[in-house]
Design a protein around this motif. Structure first.
Motif, PDB file in Angstrom:
ATOM      1  N   HIS A   1       0.743  -1.201  -0.223  1.00  0.00           N
ATOM      2  CA  HIS A   1      -0.066  -0.010   0.068  1.00  0.00           C
ATOM      3  C   HIS A   1       0.718   1.154   0.029  1.00  0.00           C
ATOM      4  CE1 HIS A   1      -2.722   3.205   1.402  1.00  0.00           C
ATOM      5  NE2 HIS A   1      -2.115   3.165   2.447  1.00  0.00           N
ATOM      6  N   LYS A   2       1.897   1.443   0.800  1.00  0.00           N
ATOM      7  CA  LYS A   2       2.817   2.437   0.876  1.00  0.00           C
ATOM      8  C   LYS A   2       3.561   2.570  -0.244  1.00  0.00           C
ATOM      9  CE  LYS A   2       5.127   3.342   4.647  1.00  0.00           C
ATOM     10  NZ  LYS A   2       6.157   3.275   5.618  1.00  0.00           N
TER      11      LYS A   2
ATOM     12  N   ALA B   1       2.512   1.670  -3.399  1.00  0.00           N
ATOM     13  CA  ALA B   1       1.403   2.080  -4.460  1.00  0.00           C
ATOM     14  C   ALA B   1       1.116   3.429  -4.326  1.00  0.00           C
ATOM     15  CB  ALA B   1       0.290   1.190  -4.558  1.00  0.00           C
ATOM     16  N   ARG B   2       0.740   3.667  -3.095  1.00  0.00           N
ATOM     17  CA  ARG B   2       0.345   5.200  -2.831  1.00  0.00           C
ATOM     18  C   ARG B   2       1.608   6.193  -3.098  1.00  0.00           C
ATOM     19  NH1 ARG B   2      -0.468   6.457   3.505  1.00  0.00           N
ATOM     20  NH2 ARG B   2       1.676   5.948   3.431  1.00  0.00           N
TER      21      ARG B   2
ATOM     22  N   SER C   1      -1.855   1.693  -8.456  1.00  0.00           N
ATOM     23  CA  SER C   1      -2.611   0.533  -7.740  1.00  0.00           C
ATOM     24  C   SER C   1      -1.673  -0.744  -8.073  1.00  0.00           C
ATOM     25  CB  SER C   1      -3.956   0.357  -8.031  1.00  0.00           C
ATOM     26  OG  SER C   1      -4.708   1.432  -7.799  1.00  0.00           O
TER      27      SER C   1
ATOM     28  N   HIS D   1      -8.054   0.730   2.203  1.00  0.00           N
ATOM     29  CA  HIS D   1      -7.274   1.090   0.945  1.00  0.00           C
ATOM     30  C   HIS D   1      -7.287  -0.004   0.230  1.00  0.00           C
ATOM     31  CE1 HIS D   1      -6.250   4.604   3.361  1.00  0.00           C
ATOM     32  NE2 HIS D   1      -5.702   3.708   4.129  1.00  0.00           N
ATOM     33  N   THR D   2      -7.977  -1.313   0.503  1.00  0.00           N
ATOM     34  CA  THR D   2      -7.513  -2.672  -0.344  1.00  0.00           C
ATOM     35  C   THR D   2      -8.875  -3.352  -0.412  1.00  0.00           C
ATOM     36  OG1 THR D   2      -5.444  -2.768   1.329  1.00  0.00           O
ATOM     37  CG2 THR D   2      -6.322  -4.854   0.076  1.00  0.00           C
TER      38      THR D   2
ATOM     39  N   ARG E   1      -3.676   3.915 -11.354  1.00  0.00           N
ATOM     40  CA  ARG E   1      -4.175   4.067 -10.120  1.00  0.00           C
ATOM     41  C   ARG E   1      -5.997   3.900 -10.320  1.00  0.00           C
ATOM     42  NH1 ARG E   1      -3.530   4.213  -4.589  1.00  0.00           N
ATOM     43  NH2 ARG E   1      -5.190   5.006  -3.577  1.00  0.00           N
TER      44      ARG E   1
ATOM     45  N   HIS F   1      -8.812   1.435  -5.234  1.00  0.00           N
ATOM     46  CA  HIS F   1      -8.107   0.925  -4.129  1.00  0.00           C
ATOM     47  C   HIS F   1      -6.567   1.028  -4.692  1.00  0.00           C
ATOM     48  CE1 HIS F   1     -12.029  -0.842  -3.309  1.00  0.00           C
ATOM     49  NE2 HIS F   1     -11.774  -0.589  -2.097  1.00  0.00           N
ATOM     50  N   SER F   2      -5.636   1.195  -3.668  1.00  0.00           N
ATOM     51  CA  SER F   2      -4.278   1.150  -3.684  1.00  0.00           C
ATOM     52  C   SER F   2      -3.754  -0.076  -3.983  1.00  0.00           C
ATOM     53  CB  SER F   2      -3.304   1.975  -2.477  1.00  0.00           C
ATOM     54  OG  SER F   2      -3.640   1.114  -1.334  1.00  0.00           O
TER      55      SER F   2
END
Length: 341
Positions: free
Chosen positions: A246-247, A249-250, A255, A292-293, A333, A336-337
């Motif tokens: 997540h970190k 991708a963000r 994504s 976020h998932t 993107r 969701h990430s």
């Protein structure tokens, strides 16, 4: 097994994991709380500071990197934690490999490290601390990294790790904000370390494969990633695969689509989840990434394993590297990430 020699002092047996409230990277401050704590701390370049800070706190990367000159960047990091296993020698090896991993995750090579030791001097004998330091020294030697002194503190809980300085070419750094849509995702080590360590703490069972995974350096994976032209990577530690993905991708503005069936696990990991050996750190990881998932395609057991707090885990690389399975890809993107399939 070295337990008889290493875990006994006089007539008393010591299980190091019983002297800590948690173990390994599962003891990290939860990711959401940590991000809130450090938000706004990225300041301007200090007057008179040497070099250019090319990787700092902004994207939550694995280490800091300063360009000293055109062909050299200095990498600085530190990592330490409470005992993740009972054997002090194994704990020292694991903690050292974990600390060195942040340099490898940036595509660098460690040069020098300093010991960080917190020890309950009136509770645990110093011979156990010596074994811990010996384990760390052996891993540093295997990494070709100088180990020169450090710092110690009298502390109610035992803790050990390293402060590490390394080098890399500034144009070939691996960073978590350099991912691009269309790149595959490779993972160099299996998951499941956290649940097995939680089981070890509760039952004293020793899991040889888990120790082997945690003490394996990420040096080969890092060199392979840089040689393959990868520029985006992170290591998978206390925030679990989902948290670190997540970190990444963000930070990269993309994504990630994760193929859950392609993710490798250490033997016994799934059975340990079913038996309830799940740390509080893993539960907090999952709570943090849920908004976020997209986890609709997998069951709760799989979700827990994907969020499992790893200690000295593998490299997650945006690109293909030899010997590492491809577990997903980066895509444009979306809502969701991370999307788990």
């Amino acid at each position: 097994m070295r337990a008889e020699r290493r875990r006994h002092h006089g007539d008393m047996a010591y299980r190091l994991t019983q002297y800590a409230h948690g173990g390994g990277c599962a003891c990290k401050i939860p990711p959401g709380e940590l991000e809130e704590m450090v938000s706004g701390l990225t300041g301007a370049r200090p007057e008179g500071a040497e070099g250019e800070l090319v990787v700092g706190l902004d994207a939550g990367d694995d280490a800091a990197a300063v360009r000293l000159r055109g062909d050299q960047a200095l990498i600085a990091t530190t990592d330490f934690f409470t005992p993740v296993v009972d054997d002090p020698y194994d704990w020292g090896r694991i903690a050292a490999a974990n600390a060195l991993s942040d340099v490898y995750a940036m595509g660098g090579a460690p040069v020098v490290a300093l010991n960080l030791l917190c020890w309950p001097r009136e509770t645990l004998p110093f011979e156990l601390a010596t074994e811990t330091l010996r384990g760390g020294a052996e891993v540093c030697a295997a990494a070709g990294c100088h180990l020169a002194g450090g710092h110690s503190v009298d502390d109610p809980e035992p803790k050990y790790g390293l402060a590490v300085t390394g080098t890399a070419h500034p144009d070939r750094l691996l960073r978590n904000d350099a991912g691009r849509a269309g790149q595959p995702l490779s993972l160099s080590k299996p998951l499941g370390i956290g649940v097995l360590n939680t089981r070890h703490k509760a039952t004293a069972e020793r899991f040889a494969e888990a120790i082997e995974v945690m003490t394996t350096l990420n040096d080969r994976a890092a060199r392979a990633a840089v040689a393959a032209g990868a520029r985006c990577a992170t290591d998978v530690t206390g925030f679990g695969l989902l948290g670190h993905l997540h970190k990444l991708a963000r930070a990269s503005g993309v994504s990630a689509v994760l193929d859950s069936a392609a993710v490798p696990y250490v033997a016994g990991a799934r059975e340990s989840v079913r038996a309830g050996f799940v740390s509080g750190g893993t539960r907090r990881n999952l709570d943090w990434v849920r908004p976020h998932t997209d986890l609709s395609a997998v069951d709760e057991e799989t979700a827990v394993l994907l969020a499992d707090a790893q200690t000295s885990g593998g490299l997650l690389v945006a690109g293909e590297i030899p010997g590492a399975p491809v577990i997903g890809e980066l895509v444009p993107r979306g809502e969701h990430s991370v999307v788990v399939r």
